[in-house]
Motif scaffolding. Structure first.
Motif, short mmCIF file in Angstrom:
data_model
loop_
_atom_site.label_atom_id
_atom_site.label_comp_id
_atom_site.label_asym_id
_atom_site.label_seq_id
_atom_site.Cartn_x
_atom_site.Cartn_y
_atom_site.Cartn_z
N LEU A 1 -25.82 95.45 -33.97
CA LEU A 1 -24.70 94.83 -34.68
C LEU A 1 -23.46 95.69 -34.53
CD1 LEU A 1 -24.40 96.51 -37.56
CD2 LEU A 1 -26.30 95.08 -38.22
N VAL A 2 -22.33 95.05 -34.75
CA VAL A 2 -21.03 95.73 -34.59
C VAL A 2 -20.08 95.21 -35.64
CG1 VAL A 2 -20.23 94.00 -32.91
CG2 VAL A 2 -19.20 96.27 -32.92
N GLY A 3 -19.21 96.09 -36.11
CA GLY A 3 -18.19 95.70 -37.08
C GLY A 3 -16.91 96.46 -36.80
N ARG A 4 -16.27 96.92 -37.87
CA ARG A 4 -14.96 97.56 -37.73
C ARG A 4 -15.02 98.88 -36.98
NH1 ARG A 4 -14.64 98.43 -44.22
NH2 ARG A 4 -16.26 100.01 -44.42
N GLU A 5 -16.25 99.38 -36.74
CA GLU A 5 -16.36 100.64 -36.00
C GLU A 5 -16.27 100.45 -34.50
OE1 GLU A 5 -20.37 99.13 -35.09
OE2 GLU A 5 -18.88 98.82 -36.65
N GLY A 6 -16.29 99.19 -34.02
CA GLY A 6 -16.37 99.02 -32.57
C GLY A 6 -15.79 97.72 -32.06
N LEU A 7 -16.38 97.26 -30.96
CA LEU A 7 -15.93 96.03 -30.32
C LEU A 7 -17.11 95.35 -29.66
CD1 LEU A 7 -14.17 96.60 -26.89
CD2 LEU A 7 -15.62 98.33 -27.95
N SER A 8 -16.96 94.07 -29.41
CA SER A 8 -17.93 93.30 -28.64
C SER A 8 -17.44 93.17 -27.20
CB SER A 8 -18.12 91.90 -29.24
OG SER A 8 -16.92 91.13 -29.07
N GLY A 9 -18.35 92.85 -26.29
CA GLY A 9 -17.96 92.61 -24.90
C GLY A 9 -17.74 93.85 -24.08
N PHE A 10 -18.23 95.01 -24.57
CA PHE A 10 -17.98 96.27 -23.86
C PHE A 10 -18.71 96.36 -22.53
CE2 PHE A 10 -21.08 96.99 -27.32
CZ PHE A 10 -22.22 97.24 -26.57
N GLY A 11 -19.67 95.47 -22.28
CA GLY A 11 -20.38 95.47 -21.00
C GLY A 11 -19.44 95.26 -19.82
N CYS A 12 -18.28 94.64 -20.08
CA CYS A 12 -17.32 94.41 -19.00
C CYS A 12 -16.80 95.72 -18.42
CB CYS A 12 -16.17 93.55 -19.49
SG CYS A 12 -15.04 94.38 -20.64
N LEU A 13 -16.89 96.81 -19.18
CA LEU A 13 -16.42 98.10 -18.70
C LEU A 13 -17.52 98.88 -17.98
CD1 LEU A 13 -14.27 99.25 -21.75
CD2 LEU A 13 -13.53 98.08 -19.67
N LEU A 14 -18.70 98.29 -17.89
CA LEU A 14 -19.82 98.93 -17.21
C LEU A 14 -20.13 98.25 -15.89
CD1 LEU A 14 -22.16 99.40 -20.32
CD2 LEU A 14 -20.54 101.04 -19.34
N GLY A 15 -19.19 97.45 -15.41
CA GLY A 15 -19.35 96.79 -14.12
C GLY A 15 -20.03 95.44 -14.19
N ALA A 16 -20.30 94.94 -15.41
CA ALA A 16 -20.99 93.66 -15.57
C ALA A 16 -19.98 92.53 -15.78
CB ALA A 16 -21.95 93.71 -16.74
#
Length: 238
Positions: free
Chosen positions: A74-89
């Motif tokens: 899970l994710v909330g105000r500490e982070g972001l969703s969709g971060f896989g886009c920065l891993l080449g995906a």
């Protein structure tokens, strides 16, 4: 649309960026409501946007063809969703949906990648968050195979409590059952047990944390390590 000032944003990652890092991402931040149930990332579909949460909670859910589902993180105000886009995906098998309503900012994937190329601070801050998220999912796996439903639920409630304002968490038994991959009656029994200990107070569609310290102890070591790693590498959940 005017850019949000850094002092205004409540997302922890955005708030800890240096001036150059925030300047790189700020022009691309689009304010957005995050109503409960909205799908931010559809499993198996190309990424379109990442979302920085100001409030609310997103669930990363993995499912099978025969409709078995469980929350992987899970994710909330500490982070972001969709971060896989920065891993080449360009996509991922998990679905990200909002489980507790809130608000935040969305950023087009190409704009996020461009901003990260422009700012080392932004890129490295998000990479540190990804490291912490991997730690979170590792403890989720350990909790799922080593704890009772009550222990798993205690850990999960603490994680939600970190990401909301106040002690009330808007959650239904049905949603809890999906997140923990158990039957609804098992969730009801677990809630009654934890409530009987005086750690929480459960009402229809709402759970109030009454004794957080006792709940942490009840989680039996499954809560706290990823959270400490976040504080060490990034800062507080505030």
């Amino acid at each position: 649309m005017p850019q949000p000032t850094q002092s205004f944003v409540r997302n922890c990652l955005l708030s800890v960026l240096d001036a150059d890092g925030y300047a790189a991402i700020a022009p691309h931040l689009e304010p957005i409501a995050l109503p409960k149930g909205i799908v931010l990332i559809e499993g198996g579909m190309p990424f379109t946007h990442a979302h920085f949460f100001n409030s609310g909670i997103g669930s990363i859910v993995i499912s099978t063809a025969d409709s078995r589902r469980v929350e992987a993180g899970l994710v909330g105000r500490e982070g972001l969703s969709g971060f896989g886009c920065l891993l080449g995906a360009d996509q991922c098998p998990q679905t990200t949906m909002v489980q507790v309503e809130g608000d935040g900012y969305r950023v087009a994937i190409d704009a996020l990648r461009s901003a990260c190329r422009e700012s080392r601070s932004l890129h490295e801050t998000i990479l540190r968050f990804i490291h912490v998220f991997i730690s979170q999912t590792s403890f989720t796996a350990l909790s799922n195979v080593s704890q009772s439903i009550e222990g798993r639920l205690a850990r999960w409630l603490l994680m939600c409590h970190d990401r909301v304002s106040g002690d009330d968490i808007a959650l239904t038994h049905e949603f809890l059952a999906i997140m923990l991959a158990v039957q609804r009656p098992s969730v009801t029994t677990a809630l009654h047990m934890i409530e009987g200990y005086g750690f929480i107070r459960a009402r229809r569609g709402n759970i109030k944390i009454v004794d957080r310290d006792a709940l942490v102890e009840f989680a039996d070591g499954m809560y706290g390590v990823p959270e400490a790693e976040y504080r060490r590498l990034i800062g507080p959940f505030s």
